[in-house]
Design a protein around this motif. Structure first.
Motif, PDB file in Angstrom:
ATOM      1  N   VAL A 149      11.065 -30.254   5.521  1.00 56.86           N
ATOM      2  CA  VAL A 149      12.379 -29.422   5.717  1.00 56.86           C
ATOM      3  C   VAL A 149      11.898 -28.097   6.472  1.00 56.86           C
ATOM      4  CG1 VAL A 149      13.519 -30.365   3.663  1.00 56.86           C
ATOM      5  CG2 VAL A 149      12.116 -28.142   3.478  1.00 56.86           C
ATOM      6  N   SER A 150      12.943 -27.599   7.235  1.00 53.52           N
ATOM      7  CA  SER A 150      12.769 -26.365   7.994  1.00 53.52           C
ATOM      8  C   SER A 150      14.197 -26.002   8.253  1.00 53.52           C
ATOM      9  CB  SER A 150      12.107 -26.482   9.290  1.00 53.52           C
ATOM     10  OG  SER A 150      12.850 -27.084  10.189  1.00 53.52           O
ATOM     11  N   ILE A 151      14.366 -24.556   8.955  1.00 59.30           N
ATOM     12  CA  ILE A 151      15.591 -24.127   9.009  1.00 59.30           C
ATOM     13  C   ILE A 151      16.335 -24.896  10.140  1.00 59.30           C
ATOM     14  CG2 ILE A 151      15.052 -21.796   8.270  1.00 59.30           C
ATOM     15  CD1 ILE A 151      14.676 -20.729  11.168  1.00 59.30           C
ATOM     16  N   ASP A 152      15.421 -25.641  10.811  1.00 57.60           N
ATOM     17  CA  ASP A 152      16.183 -26.471  12.017  1.00 57.60           C
ATOM     18  C   ASP A 152      16.947 -27.720  11.470  1.00 57.60           C
ATOM     19  OD1 ASP A 152      15.003 -25.000  13.947  1.00 57.60           O
ATOM     20  OD2 ASP A 152      13.184 -25.883  13.713  1.00 57.60           O
ATOM     21  N   ASN A 153      16.503 -28.282  10.149  1.00 58.17           N
ATOM     22  CA  ASN A 153      16.995 -29.413   9.529  1.00 58.17           C
ATOM     23  C   ASN A 153      17.702 -29.531   8.255  1.00 58.17           C
ATOM     24  OD1 ASN A 153      14.884 -29.431   8.094  1.00 58.17           O
ATOM     25  ND2 ASN A 153      14.286 -31.488   8.666  1.00 58.17           N
ATOM     26  N   THR A 154      18.034 -28.161   7.991  1.00 55.07           N
ATOM     27  CA  THR A 154      18.927 -28.111   6.594  1.00 55.07           C
ATOM     28  C   THR A 154      20.086 -27.099   6.793  1.00 55.07           C
ATOM     29  OG1 THR A 154      17.341 -26.001   6.198  1.00 55.07           O
ATOM     30  CG2 THR A 154      16.658 -27.588   5.272  1.00 55.07           C
ATOM     31  N   GLU A 155      20.896 -27.140   5.480  1.00 54.60           N
ATOM     32  CA  GLU A 155      22.194 -26.472   5.526  1.00 54.60           C
ATOM     33  C   GLU A 155      22.136 -25.115   5.911  1.00 54.60           C
ATOM     34  OE1 GLU A 155      25.905 -25.573   2.392  1.00 54.60           O
ATOM     35  OE2 GLU A 155      24.160 -26.951   1.874  1.00 54.60           O
ATOM     36  N   HIS A 156      22.924 -24.597   6.777  1.00 54.52           N
ATOM     37  CA  HIS A 156      22.688 -23.268   7.277  1.00 54.52           C
ATOM     38  C   HIS A 156      24.278 -22.689   6.782  1.00 54.52           C
ATOM     39  CE1 HIS A 156      24.210 -20.011   9.908  1.00 54.52           C
ATOM     40  NE2 HIS A 156      22.836 -19.644   9.805  1.00 54.52           N
ATOM     41  N   TYR A 157      24.308 -21.231   6.202  1.00 53.00           N
ATOM     42  CA  TYR A 157      25.428 -20.554   5.966  1.00 53.00           C
ATOM     43  C   TYR A 157      25.187 -19.149   6.098  1.00 53.00           C
ATOM     44  CZ  TYR A 157      22.742 -18.922   1.868  1.00 53.00           C
ATOM     45  OH  TYR A 157      22.051 -18.188   1.093  1.00 53.00           O
ATOM     46  N   GLN A 158      26.235 -18.322   6.350  1.00 48.89           N
ATOM     47  CA  GLN A 158      26.207 -17.073   6.447  1.00 48.89           C
ATOM     48  C   GLN A 158      26.695 -16.237   5.444  1.00 48.89           C
ATOM     49  OE1 GLN A 158      28.272 -16.319  10.630  1.00 48.89           O
ATOM     50  NE2 GLN A 158      26.175 -15.902  11.318  1.00 48.89           N
ATOM     51  N   TRP A 159      26.219 -15.005   5.244  1.00 49.45           N
ATOM     52  CA  TRP A 159      26.568 -14.191   4.047  1.00 49.45           C
ATOM     53  C   TRP A 159      26.501 -12.618   4.755  1.00 49.45           C
ATOM     54  CZ3 TRP A 159      23.355 -10.429   2.224  1.00 49.45           C
ATOM     55  CH2 TRP A 159      21.977 -10.529   2.260  1.00 49.45           C
ATOM     56  N   GLY A 160      27.570 -11.941   4.069  1.00 58.53           N
ATOM     57  CA  GLY A 160      27.609 -10.699   4.347  1.00 58.53           C
ATOM     58  C   GLY A 160      28.106 -10.457   5.845  1.00 58.53           C
ATOM     59  N   GLY A 161      28.514 -11.256   6.639  1.00 60.14           N
ATOM     60  CA  GLY A 161      29.038 -11.113   7.902  1.00 60.14           C
ATOM     61  C   GLY A 161      28.059 -11.241   8.973  1.00 60.14           C
ATOM     62  N   VAL A 162      26.808 -11.051   8.813  1.00 61.24           N
ATOM     63  CA  VAL A 162      25.646 -10.879   9.764  1.00 61.24           C
ATOM     64  C   VAL A 162      24.637 -11.531   9.235  1.00 61.24           C
ATOM     65  CG1 VAL A 162      26.713  -8.839  10.590  1.00 61.24           C
ATOM     66  CG2 VAL A 162      24.952  -8.635   8.709  1.00 61.24           C
ATOM     67  N   CYS A 163      24.135 -11.923   8.077  1.00 61.05           N
ATOM     68  CA  CYS A 163      23.063 -12.624   7.544  1.00 61.05           C
ATOM     69  C   CYS A 163      23.020 -14.048   7.550  1.00 61.05           C
ATOM     70  CB  CYS A 163      22.681 -12.025   5.916  1.00 61.05           C
ATOM     71  SG  CYS A 163      22.652 -10.302   6.070  1.00 61.05           S
ATOM     72  N   ASP A 164      21.815 -14.724   7.533  1.00 62.55           N
ATOM     73  CA  ASP A 164      21.652 -16.126   7.382  1.00 62.55           C
ATOM     74  C   ASP A 164      20.985 -16.755   6.384  1.00 62.55           C
ATOM     75  OD1 ASP A 164      23.106 -17.163  10.566  1.00 62.55           O
ATOM     76  OD2 ASP A 164      21.566 -15.299  10.966  1.00 62.55           O
ATOM     77  N   GLY A 165      21.429 -17.980   6.025  1.00 58.90           N
ATOM     78  CA  GLY A 165      20.567 -18.590   5.043  1.00 58.90           C
ATOM     79  C   GLY A 165      20.417 -19.844   4.993  1.00 58.90           C
TER      80      GLY A 165
END
Length: 115
Positions: free
Chosen positions: A5-21
């Motif tokens: 797994v990596s940030i390229d193939n997992t679920e992405h979401y945003q929080w606080g309007g500008v942050c990524d998870g």
């Protein structure tokens, strides 16, 4: 079945309007999230009823307030937050913070905001 797994193939979401998870691991008993927090961004002060968390800084410098004590965490450093303990992460630096947030059990749905 196991997978890489990596940030390229997992679920992405945003929080606080500008942050990524990115959910690197997501089970009821374990959550591992890689987060990107730009300068000036912060989360609301909160606590988790059941989840214990560990914040580990990969790049940049974060400020983590744990039950009123302010810690400065640099790349290669981390801090543990026990369940029921108020905490808040901030990026007060001029660099992007990249970090891992590890929770057991998973913290989703187990959060009380204090602000």
């Amino acid at each position: 079945m196991s997978k890489v797994v990596s940030i390229d193939n997992t679920e992405h979401y945003q929080w606080g309007g500008v942050c990524d998870g990115w959910h690197l691991a997501a089970t009821p008993n374990l959550s591992v999230i890689q987060e990107r927090v730009p300068p000036g961004a912060q989360e609301a002060k909160h606590f988790h009823h059941f989840a214990e968390q560990f914040f580990y800084i990969l790049a940049g410098q974060a400020q983590l307030e744990i039950d009123g004590e302010v810690l400065k965490l640099n790349a290669g450093q981390g801090a543990q937050v026990s369940a029921k303990t108020p905490h808040q992460l901030k990026n007060v630096s001029s660099e992007v913070v990249s970090m891992l947030v590890i929770s057991t059990p998973a913290s989703h749905g187990d959060r009380t905001t204090l602000e």
